[in-house]
Enzyme design. Sequence first.
Site, mmCIF file in Angstrom:
data_model
loop_
_atom_site.group_PDB
_atom_site.id
_atom_site.type_symbol
_atom_site.label_atom_id
_atom_site.label_comp_id
_atom_site.label_asym_id
_atom_site.label_seq_id
_atom_site.Cartn_x
_atom_site.Cartn_y
_atom_site.Cartn_z
ATOM 1 N N ASP A 89 41.403 46.382 48.666
ATOM 2 C CA ASP A 89 40.916 45.213 47.961
ATOM 3 C C ASP A 89 39.447 45.005 48.310
ATOM 4 O O ASP A 89 38.973 45.432 49.368
ATOM 5 C CB ASP A 89 41.765 44.005 48.390
ATOM 6 C CG ASP A 89 41.225 42.692 47.883
ATOM 7 O OD1 ASP A 89 41.086 42.536 46.663
ATOM 8 O OD2 ASP A 89 40.928 41.816 48.718
ATOM 9 N N ASP A 121 37.445 41.641 47.450
ATOM 10 C CA ASP A 121 37.061 40.270 47.784
ATOM 11 C C ASP A 121 37.804 39.725 48.999
ATOM 12 O O ASP A 121 39.029 39.647 49.002
ATOM 13 C CB ASP A 121 37.312 39.348 46.585
ATOM 14 C CG ASP A 121 36.231 39.490 45.535
ATOM 15 O OD1 ASP A 121 35.074 39.211 45.864
ATOM 16 O OD2 ASP A 121 36.535 39.903 44.400
#
Length: 263
Positions: free
Chosen positions: A28, A30
Site C-alpha cells: 500500500d 498511503d
Amino acid sequence: MSSENETPRSVLPYPPIKKESKFVVLSDWDGTITDRDSNDWLVDNLGFGFEKRRALNVETLEGRIGFRDSFREMLESIDHPFDYCKEQLKQNIKLDPGFEKFYTWCKANGVPVVIVSSGMAPNIRAVLSTLLPGPDAEEIDIIANEVEFTDPEKKGDKWEIVYRHPDSGFGHDKSQAILPYRDLPHRPTLFFCGDGVSDLSAAKHADLLFTKVMANGHSDLKTFCEREQIPHVPFTDFNKVLERVQEVVAGKSVETVLKEEGN
C-alpha cells in the site's frame, strides 16, 4: 456489484507480473510507504474535514459501507483543481523513514517492489518524484486508480476518481494484484504491507503480511487482522520490514517469523 468470489472487471491495465522473481513485495502507498495518508490529508484540509472522514472510515471498517462509495464521497468534498491538490501533496507528504533504505536493498537484491494503492496514480507518481532519487520514482510499478478531468476544458478544474474495479465494493480490489502470483509454476514468496481499510481485500492472500502502526498506536488493518485472526507482523517503519524480509530471503521460514512475532 461483483460478488466476493467473482474476478472483478478491471477498466485499467496491469503491469506485467514478476514471473522470474523468487520474492515479491507489494505495498500500500498511503500511510504505509508515506508518513501520512495523502487522501486523508486532502479530505481533512481541502474537503469536509477529519470528523466526517473518520466516521466514514469506521463505517467501512465495520462493514456498513463499501470503501469505493465512502472514498468517492470523501473525494467529492474536495472543491479544488487537481493540479493544486497534487502540489499540496508534494509539499506535505513524506516517505516512511525506512522506505528508501528498504527499496534500495530490494532493488540491489532482485526483489521487486510494487505499489498497490486505492489512491490515484498521478498523485503517487508526483509525490515519489520529489522523494526518491534519480529514476527510481519512474521505475516502481504502480497499480492504482486513475483520475478523469470532468471540466469542459479538461484542465482538471473539476475531476473525479476512475476506479480500477468499478463493479467492486473496494473500487480497487487489491487482492487482484496478488492472486495472479498464486498461479505461477514457481510461485514466489509474497510480502504485503498495508495499514488501512483499503487493504482488507489483500490481507488474507500474502505469505507474510505487515501491518503499519502509526505513532499513536492506530492501525485499522492491524485491528482487522486481530479480529479475524489473520497472522501478521506489526511495524512502525520499514526498517522492521527490511529486517524480516532479509531474514526470509536468507532462508528463514515465514512460519518461524510469524511465530516469533507472537502469531
